[in-house]
Design a protein around this motif. Structure first.
Motif, PDB file in Angstrom:
ATOM      1  N   THR A  71      84.863  16.044  56.599  1.00 24.61           N
ATOM      2  CA  THR A  71      85.158  17.168  56.224  1.00 24.61           C
ATOM      3  C   THR A  71      84.376  18.193  55.420  1.00 24.61           C
ATOM      4  O   THR A  71      83.966  17.283  54.275  1.00 24.61           O
ATOM      5  CB  THR A  71      86.507  17.613  55.541  1.00 24.61           C
TER       6      THR A  71
ATOM      7  N   LYS B  62      83.513  19.566  52.231  1.00 21.89           N
ATOM      8  CA  LYS B  62      83.640  20.520  50.927  1.00 21.89           C
ATOM      9  C   LYS B  62      82.422  21.259  49.984  1.00 21.89           C
ATOM     10  O   LYS B  62      82.850  21.441  49.454  1.00 21.89           O
ATOM     11  CB  LYS B  62      84.332  19.797  50.004  1.00 21.89           C
TER      12      LYS B  62
ATOM     13  N   GLU C 148      87.724  11.059  60.203  1.00 17.36           N
ATOM     14  CA  GLU C 148      87.396  12.556  60.236  1.00 17.36           C
ATOM     15  C   GLU C 148      86.978  12.754  58.912  1.00 17.36           C
ATOM     16  O   GLU C 148      87.138  12.292  57.765  1.00 17.36           O
ATOM     17  CB  GLU C 148      88.641  13.581  59.917  1.00 17.36           C
TER      18      GLU C 148
ATOM     19  N   TYR D 253      82.873  15.465  49.978  1.00 10.12           N
ATOM     20  CA  TYR D 253      83.359  15.516  51.121  1.00 10.12           C
ATOM     21  C   TYR D 253      84.865  14.571  51.044  1.00 10.12           C
ATOM     22  O   TYR D 253      85.145  13.913  50.199  1.00 10.12           O
ATOM     23  CB  TYR D 253      82.601  14.194  52.198  1.00 10.12           C
TER      24      TYR D 253
ATOM     25  N   SER E  86      85.386  20.348  59.224  1.00 13.86           N
ATOM     26  CA  SER E  86      86.082  19.277  59.867  1.00 13.86           C
ATOM     27  C   SER E  86      85.328  18.482  60.843  1.00 13.86           C
ATOM     28  O   SER E  86      85.079  19.326  62.658  1.00 13.86           O
ATOM     29  CB  SER E  86      87.390  18.718  60.140  1.00 13.86           C
ATOM     30  N   LYS E  87      85.136  17.404  61.348  1.00  7.40           N
ATOM     31  CA  LYS E  87      83.998  16.228  62.722  1.00  7.40           C
ATOM     32  C   LYS E  87      85.102  15.486  62.783  1.00  7.40           C
ATOM     33  O   LYS E  87      84.554  14.804  61.304  1.00  7.40           O
ATOM     34  CB  LYS E  87      82.787  16.458  62.354  1.00  7.40           C
TER      35      LYS E  87
END
Length: 166
Positions: free
Chosen positions: A79, A81, A77, A52, A128-129
């Motif tokens: 992401t 990975k 944020e 991440y 991503s969030k």
């Protein structure tokens, strides 16, 4: 919502305590050996063995929790990975004020900018969030320190940040 908060608190207590104990013993060993194995990044970096990427965006004062105590909302944020959907249990976020870990906030009314489910929703590979988490403050003046790491990550990679309350 209150039930979710209770489960979130139980998870934080269970994994936060376990993770802190593991980190403390590892840090003690690292310092004794004189090596620099612990990796820490200021507000952005990779955690959970690179699975991440996290960016700590802000900590802002928010509405009171269900007991009327002042709170702040952490926005970050995340992401994914990995080559599979994320698991919210992979990431451990701790908030501290005055050297003490803060409790997760439980709200009766959802404050503006807060999404109670954002920390538990899966993220597909490469996506991503923006995630928000509320914390109960000890006071409304002292800065809040954030530590993010992988829950079961043995690399000790950690992303940290300190935020003034505004």
């Amino acid at each position: 919502m209150a039930t979710q908060g209770m489960y979130s608190k139980a998870i934080d207590d269970t994994f936060g305590t376990t993770n802190s104990s593991t980190q403390s013993s590892t840090k003690g060993k690292t310092q004794a050996e004189g090596s620099e194995n612990t990796k820490s990044a200021d507000k952005e970096g990779d955690i959970d063995s690179g699975n991440y990427h996290i960016k700590l965006v802000s900590v802002t004062k928010s509405g009171n929790d269900y007991e009327g105590k002042p709170t702040a909302i952490l926005t970050y944020e995340l992401t994914n990975k990995k080559n599979e959907n994320s698991n919210f249990m992979d990431v451990d976020i701790q908030a501290f004020q005055n050297g003490h870990e803060l409790d997760t906030a439980i709200y009766m009314d959802q404050p503006e900018g807060y999404d109670a489910e954002s920390s538990t929703q899966a993220i597909q590979p490469g996506a991503s969030k923006t995630v928000t988490v509320g914390y109960v403050l000890e006071d409304e003046i002292s800065p809040v320190s954030i530590e993010a790491s992988g829950t079961l990550d043995m690399s000790d990679a950690k992303v940290t940040g300190e935020f003034s309350l505004q």
